[in-house]
Design a protein around this motif. Structure first.
Motif, PDB file in Angstrom:
ATOM      1  N   ARG A  34       0.842  -1.211   0.000  1.00 23.75           N
ATOM      2  CA  ARG A  34       0.000   0.000   0.000  1.00 23.75           C
ATOM      3  C   ARG A  34       0.868   1.250   0.000  1.00 23.75           C
ATOM      4  O   ARG A  34       0.576   2.228  -0.696  1.00 23.75           O
ATOM      5  CB  ARG A  34      -0.930  -0.001   1.217  1.00 23.75           C
ATOM      6  CG  ARG A  34      -2.183  -0.826   1.027  1.00 23.75           C
ATOM      7  CD  ARG A  34      -3.192  -0.572   2.124  1.00 23.75           C
ATOM      8  NE  ARG A  34      -2.697  -0.972   3.437  1.00 23.75           N
ATOM      9  CZ  ARG A  34      -2.760  -2.212   3.927  1.00 23.75           C
ATOM     10  NH1 ARG A  34      -3.294  -3.174   3.208  1.00 23.75           N
ATOM     11  NH2 ARG A  34      -2.284  -2.490   5.130  1.00 23.75           N
ATOM     12  N   GLU A  35       1.956   1.237   0.772  1.00 28.22           N
ATOM     13  CA  GLU A  35       2.856   2.387   0.796  1.00 28.22           C
ATOM     14  C   GLU A  35       3.574   2.559  -0.537  1.00 28.22           C
ATOM     15  O   GLU A  35       3.785   3.684  -0.990  1.00 28.22           O
ATOM     16  CB  GLU A  35       3.869   2.235   1.922  1.00 28.22           C
ATOM     17  CG  GLU A  35       3.258   2.413   3.296  1.00 28.22           C
ATOM     18  CD  GLU A  35       4.281   2.260   4.404  1.00 28.22           C
ATOM     19  OE1 GLU A  35       5.475   2.461   4.134  1.00 28.22           O
ATOM     20  OE2 GLU A  35       3.866   1.954   5.526  1.00 28.22           O
ATOM     21  N   VAL A  36       3.955   1.448  -1.161  1.00 29.47           N
ATOM     22  CA  VAL A  36       4.609   1.521  -2.474  1.00 29.47           C
ATOM     23  C   VAL A  36       3.674   2.168  -3.488  1.00 29.47           C
ATOM     24  O   VAL A  36       4.071   3.065  -4.245  1.00 29.47           O
ATOM     25  CB  VAL A  36       5.049   0.114  -2.954  1.00 29.47           C
ATOM     26  CG1 VAL A  36       5.423   0.133  -4.425  1.00 29.47           C
ATOM     27  CG2 VAL A  36       6.188  -0.402  -2.114  1.00 29.47           C
ATOM     28  N   VAL A  37       2.418   1.743  -3.512  1.00 36.71           N
ATOM     29  CA  VAL A  37       1.449   2.299  -4.459  1.00 36.71           C
ATOM     30  C   VAL A  37       1.235   3.788  -4.178  1.00 36.71           C
ATOM     31  O   VAL A  37       1.192   4.607  -5.107  1.00 36.71           O
ATOM     32  CB  VAL A  37       0.116   1.518  -4.394  1.00 36.71           C
ATOM     33  CG1 VAL A  37      -0.978   2.240  -5.163  1.00 36.71           C
ATOM     34  CG2 VAL A  37       0.302   0.117  -4.941  1.00 36.71           C
ATOM     35  N   SER A  38       1.151   4.174  -2.897  1.00 34.86           N
ATOM     36  CA  SER A  38       0.928   5.589  -2.584  1.00 34.86           C
ATOM     37  C   SER A  38       2.135   6.434  -2.993  1.00 34.86           C
ATOM     38  O   SER A  38       1.978   7.573  -3.437  1.00 34.86           O
ATOM     39  CB  SER A  38       0.600   5.778  -1.109  1.00 34.86           C
ATOM     40  OG  SER A  38       1.751   5.640  -0.312  1.00 34.86           O
ATOM     41  N   GLU A  39       3.356   5.894  -2.853  1.00 35.27           N
ATOM     42  CA  GLU A  39       4.533   6.642  -3.284  1.00 35.27           C
ATOM     43  C   GLU A  39       4.602   6.741  -4.803  1.00 35.27           C
ATOM     44  O   GLU A  39       5.001   7.771  -5.347  1.00 35.27           O
ATOM     45  CB  GLU A  39       5.814   5.983  -2.754  1.00 35.27           C
ATOM     46  CG  GLU A  39       6.017   6.146  -1.267  1.00 35.27           C
ATOM     47  CD  GLU A  39       6.182   7.587  -0.843  1.00 35.27           C
ATOM     48  OE1 GLU A  39       6.821   8.374  -1.571  1.00 35.27           O
ATOM     49  OE2 GLU A  39       5.646   7.931   0.223  1.00 35.27           O
ATOM     50  N   LEU A  40       4.204   5.680  -5.512  1.00 35.51           N
ATOM     51  CA  LEU A  40       4.228   5.726  -6.971  1.00 35.51           C
ATOM     52  C   LEU A  40       3.224   6.730  -7.520  1.00 35.51           C
ATOM     53  O   LEU A  40       3.418   7.272  -8.607  1.00 35.51           O
ATOM     54  CB  LEU A  40       3.968   4.337  -7.555  1.00 35.51           C
ATOM     55  CG  LEU A  40       5.127   3.358  -7.453  1.00 35.51           C
ATOM     56  CD1 LEU A  40       4.702   1.987  -7.945  1.00 35.51           C
ATOM     57  CD2 LEU A  40       6.319   3.851  -8.256  1.00 35.51           C
ATOM     58  N   ARG A  41       2.156   6.982  -6.790  1.00 37.42           N
ATOM     59  CA  ARG A  41       1.187   7.991  -7.248  1.00 37.42           C
ATOM     60  C   ARG A  41       1.755   9.392  -7.154  1.00 37.42           C
ATOM     61  O   ARG A  41       1.299  10.301  -7.845  1.00 37.42           O
ATOM     62  CB  ARG A  41      -0.086   7.907  -6.419  1.00 37.42           C
ATOM     63  CG  ARG A  41      -0.873   6.664  -6.736  1.00 37.42           C
ATOM     64  CD  ARG A  41      -2.087   6.551  -5.878  1.00 37.42           C
ATOM     65  NE  ARG A  41      -2.594   5.179  -5.992  1.00 37.42           N
ATOM     66  CZ  ARG A  41      -3.854   4.875  -6.017  1.00 37.42           C
ATOM     67  NH1 ARG A  41      -4.751   5.809  -5.901  1.00 37.42           N
ATOM     68  NH2 ARG A  41      -4.228   3.626  -6.135  1.00 37.42           N
TER      69      ARG A  41
END
Length: 127
Positions: free
Chosen positions: A74-81
């Protein structure tokens, strides 16, 4: 294709600093009304440096192995956004620059290697 405005581009209103005359006068004073030197942080620095305030304990939630893995993704996806992805034109330009730079550096190293090799063979009398 129109160029996108990005944070940090020249002329970005967020980069412009606006100072009020009253604020500028306050910054020049390095002492407050009590005669104590005040850092640039003002009252917030004073409050933080006082040792009498109890520290709030951070609330932690115990999660299992799979919960931590899910949280990681979830943190990876939020950083990629948050990433500002390059346009196709920028990507091609950067790729061309990198390939040209690597080719030039490889040629320089090859010429130096050849030259040093010949020099060593000449110095030590090799065939």
């Amino acid at each position: 294709m129109a160029e996108r405005n990005r944070p940090g581009d020249a002329g970005d209103p967020a980069d412009d600093e606006v100072f009020d005359d009253a604020v500028a006068e306050d910054v020049e004073d390095d002492e407050d009304a009590d005669g104590e030197p005040v850092g640039r942080g003002g009252a917030a620095v004073k409050e933080r440096t006082k040792g009498d305030a109890p520290k709030a304990k951070k609330e932690t939630r115990k999660t299992g192995f799979f919960g931590r893995i899910g949280g990681f993704f979830r943190e990876v996806v939020s950083e990629l956004r948050k990433v500002i992805w390059p346009t196709r034109k920028e990507l091609l330009t950067y790729t061309t620059i990198v390939i040209a730079f690597v080719t030039i550096m490889t040629a320089i190293v090859a010429v130096l290697d050849y030259g040093f090799g010949k020099g060593i063979l000449w110095a030590f009398g090799g065939k």
